[in-house]
Design a protein around this motif. Structure first.
Motif, mmCIF file in Angstrom:
data_model
loop_
_atom_site.group_PDB
_atom_site.id
_atom_site.type_symbol
_atom_site.label_atom_id
_atom_site.label_comp_id
_atom_site.label_asym_id
_atom_site.label_seq_id
_atom_site.Cartn_x
_atom_site.Cartn_y
_atom_site.Cartn_z
ATOM 1 N N VAL A 289 0.831 -1.198 0.000
ATOM 2 C CA VAL A 289 0.000 0.000 0.000
ATOM 3 C C VAL A 289 0.875 1.261 0.000
ATOM 4 O O VAL A 289 0.782 2.118 0.884
ATOM 5 N N VAL A 290 1.755 1.326 -0.986
ATOM 6 C CA VAL A 290 2.605 2.493 -1.208
ATOM 7 C C VAL A 290 2.635 2.770 -2.713
ATOM 8 O O VAL A 290 2.126 1.987 -3.503
ATOM 9 N N SER A 291 3.240 3.876 -3.107
ATOM 10 C CA SER A 291 3.337 4.197 -4.532
ATOM 11 C C SER A 291 4.501 3.439 -5.171
ATOM 12 O O SER A 291 5.405 2.965 -4.480
ATOM 13 N N ARG A 292 4.464 3.376 -6.502
ATOM 14 C CA ARG A 292 5.578 2.742 -7.211
ATOM 15 C C ARG A 292 6.868 3.525 -6.982
ATOM 16 O O ARG A 292 7.945 2.947 -6.918
ATOM 17 N N GLY A 293 6.761 4.829 -6.857
ATOM 18 C CA GLY A 293 7.937 5.661 -6.573
ATOM 19 C C GLY A 293 8.584 5.303 -5.251
ATOM 20 O O GLY A 293 9.812 5.281 -5.125
ATOM 21 N N THR A 294 7.758 5.008 -4.273
ATOM 22 C CA THR A 294 8.279 4.595 -2.959
ATOM 23 C C THR A 294 8.990 3.257 -3.080
ATOM 24 O O THR A 294 10.065 3.062 -2.495
ATOM 25 N N VAL A 295 8.426 2.349 -3.850
ATOM 26 C CA VAL A 295 9.069 1.047 -4.063
ATOM 27 C C VAL A 295 10.406 1.242 -4.763
ATOM 28 O O VAL A 295 11.417 0.635 -4.387
ATOM 29 N N LYS A 296 10.450 2.134 -5.757
ATOM 30 C CA LYS A 296 11.713 2.412 -6.459
ATOM 31 C C LYS A 296 12.751 2.980 -5.501
ATOM 32 O O LYS A 296 13.934 2.628 -5.572
ATOM 33 N N ALA A 297 12.322 3.844 -4.590
ATOM 34 C CA ALA A 297 13.249 4.410 -3.604
ATOM 35 C C ALA A 297 13.781 3.309 -2.685
ATOM 36 O O ALA A 297 14.986 3.266 -2.389
ATOM 37 N N HIS A 298 12.899 2.416 -2.241
ATOM 38 C CA HIS A 298 13.336 1.312 -1.380
ATOM 39 C C HIS A 298 14.308 0.395 -2.129
ATOM 40 O O HIS A 298 15.326 -0.014 -1.565
ATOM 41 N N THR A 299 14.008 0.078 -3.382
ATOM 42 C CA THR A 299 14.914 -0.801 -4.125
ATOM 43 C C THR A 299 16.257 -0.119 -4.352
ATOM 44 O O THR A 299 17.299 -0.771 -4.269
ATOM 45 N N ALA A 300 16.248 1.179 -4.608
ATOM 46 C CA ALA A 300 17.511 1.904 -4.773
ATOM 47 C C ALA A 300 18.335 1.846 -3.486
ATOM 48 O O ALA A 300 19.562 1.649 -3.526
ATOM 49 N N ASN A 301 17.669 1.996 -2.338
ATOM 50 C CA ASN A 301 18.367 1.898 -1.049
ATOM 51 C C ASN A 301 18.917 0.490 -0.828
ATOM 52 O O ASN A 301 20.032 0.324 -0.329
ATOM 53 N N ILE A 302 18.136 -0.507 -1.197
ATOM 54 C CA ILE A 302 18.582 -1.905 -1.062
ATOM 55 C C ILE A 302 19.823 -2.132 -1.919
ATOM 56 O O ILE A 302 20.811 -2.702 -1.451
ATOM 57 N N TYR A 303 19.778 -1.669 -3.172
ATOM 58 C CA TYR A 303 20.926 -1.837 -4.073
ATOM 59 C C TYR A 303 22.166 -1.166 -3.498
ATOM 60 O O TYR A 303 23.257 -1.731 -3.514
ATOM 61 N N ARG A 304 21.980 0.048 -2.968
ATOM 62 C CA ARG A 304 23.113 0.795 -2.411
ATOM 63 C C ARG A 304 23.688 0.076 -1.195
ATOM 64 O O ARG A 304 24.901 -0.111 -1.086
ATOM 65 N N LYS A 305 22.821 -0.365 -0.302
ATOM 66 C CA LYS A 305 23.275 -1.010 0.927
ATOM 67 C C LYS A 305 23.922 -2.367 0.669
ATOM 68 O O LYS A 305 24.838 -2.764 1.390
ATOM 69 N N LEU A 306 23.440 -3.072 -0.353
ATOM 70 C CA LEU A 306 24.009 -4.378 -0.683
ATOM 71 C C LEU A 306 25.126 -4.271 -1.716
ATOM 72 O O LEU A 306 25.737 -5.279 -2.068
ATOM 73 N N ASP A 307 25.357 -3.068 -2.219
ATOM 74 C CA ASP A 307 26.397 -2.799 -3.207
ATOM 75 C C ASP A 307 26.188 -3.624 -4.481
ATOM 76 O O ASP A 307 27.077 -4.346 -4.941
ATOM 77 N N VAL A 308 24.968 -3.528 -5.028
ATOM 78 C CA VAL A 308 24.599 -4.220 -6.265
ATOM 79 C C VAL A 308 23.875 -3.227 -7.167
ATOM 80 O O VAL A 308 23.584 -2.102 -6.761
ATOM 81 N N ASN A 309 23.548 -3.671 -8.408
ATOM 82 C CA ASN A 309 22.866 -2.743 -9.301
ATOM 83 C C ASN A 309 21.621 -3.312 -9.979
ATOM 84 O O ASN A 309 21.098 -2.709 -10.907
ATOM 85 N N ASN A 310 21.138 -4.479 -9.526
ATOM 86 C CA ASN A 310 19.883 -5.000 -10.067
ATOM 87 C C ASN A 310 19.247 -5.976 -9.077
ATOM 88 O O ASN A 310 19.857 -6.365 -8.087
ATOM 89 N N ARG A 311 18.018 -6.376 -9.393
ATOM 90 C CA ARG A 311 17.237 -7.247 -8.504
ATOM 91 C C ARG A 311 17.891 -8.602 -8.283
ATOM 92 O O ARG A 311 17.967 -9.098 -7.160
ATOM 93 N N THR A 312 18.330 -9.194 -9.372
ATOM 94 C CA THR A 312 18.933 -10.526 -9.281
ATOM 95 C C THR A 312 20.160 -10.502 -8.380
ATOM 96 O O THR A 312 20.332 -11.371 -7.514
ATOM 97 N N ALA A 313 20.994 -9.503 -8.565
ATOM 98 C CA ALA A 313 22.202 -9.380 -7.744
ATOM 99 C C ALA A 313 21.847 -9.089 -6.287
ATOM 100 O O ALA A 313 22.505 -9.586 -5.371
#
Length: 113
Positions: free
Chosen positions: A77-101
């Motif tokens: 129950v959030v916007s797609r923009g919020t999901v994109k922000a969360h995924t960007a944070n996940i990528y940064r914290k895990l030091d990766v650049n895509n979902r699979t990684a």
């Protein structure tokens, strides 16, 4: 119980119970202060400089299940923009650049089963 919920999520369609199941799943890993066990293991070893938030863990679980941003947004129950922000944070914290990684790295660190 965690395995059963994970299996159910893998086969369940969209609906109000899916979001609830994701929240339940995220609590299985919660430690005494709300920090996940995997994060407690990873942070002291220097694997994660900044631990994932509870919401980022929920998004990561859904990414691992193959959910799209739209599906994740609907379930949490959030916007797609919020999901994109969360995924960007996940990528940064895990030091990766895509979902699979991100999923592979999270499994390597023990954040995901």
């Amino acid at each position: 119980m965690q395995l059963l919920i994970t299996q159910w999520l893998a086969h369940a369609g969209a609906g109000p119970l899916r979001g609830y199941a994701v929240r339940l799943l995220s609590h299985f890993e919660a430690g005494p202060q709300g920090i996940t066990t995997a994060q407690e293991k990873a942070s002291p070893n220097g694997n994660l400089v900044e631990p994932l938030s509870q919401r980022e863990l929920e998004v990561l679980h859904l990414l691992a299940l193959g959910s799209t941003n739209q599906e994740i947004a609907r379930q949490l129950v959030v916007s797609r923009g919020t999901v994109k922000a969360h995924t960007a944070n996940i990528y940064r914290k895990l030091d990766v650049n895509n979902r699979t990684a991100a999923v592979a790295r999270a499994r390597q660190l023990g954040i995901l089963p």
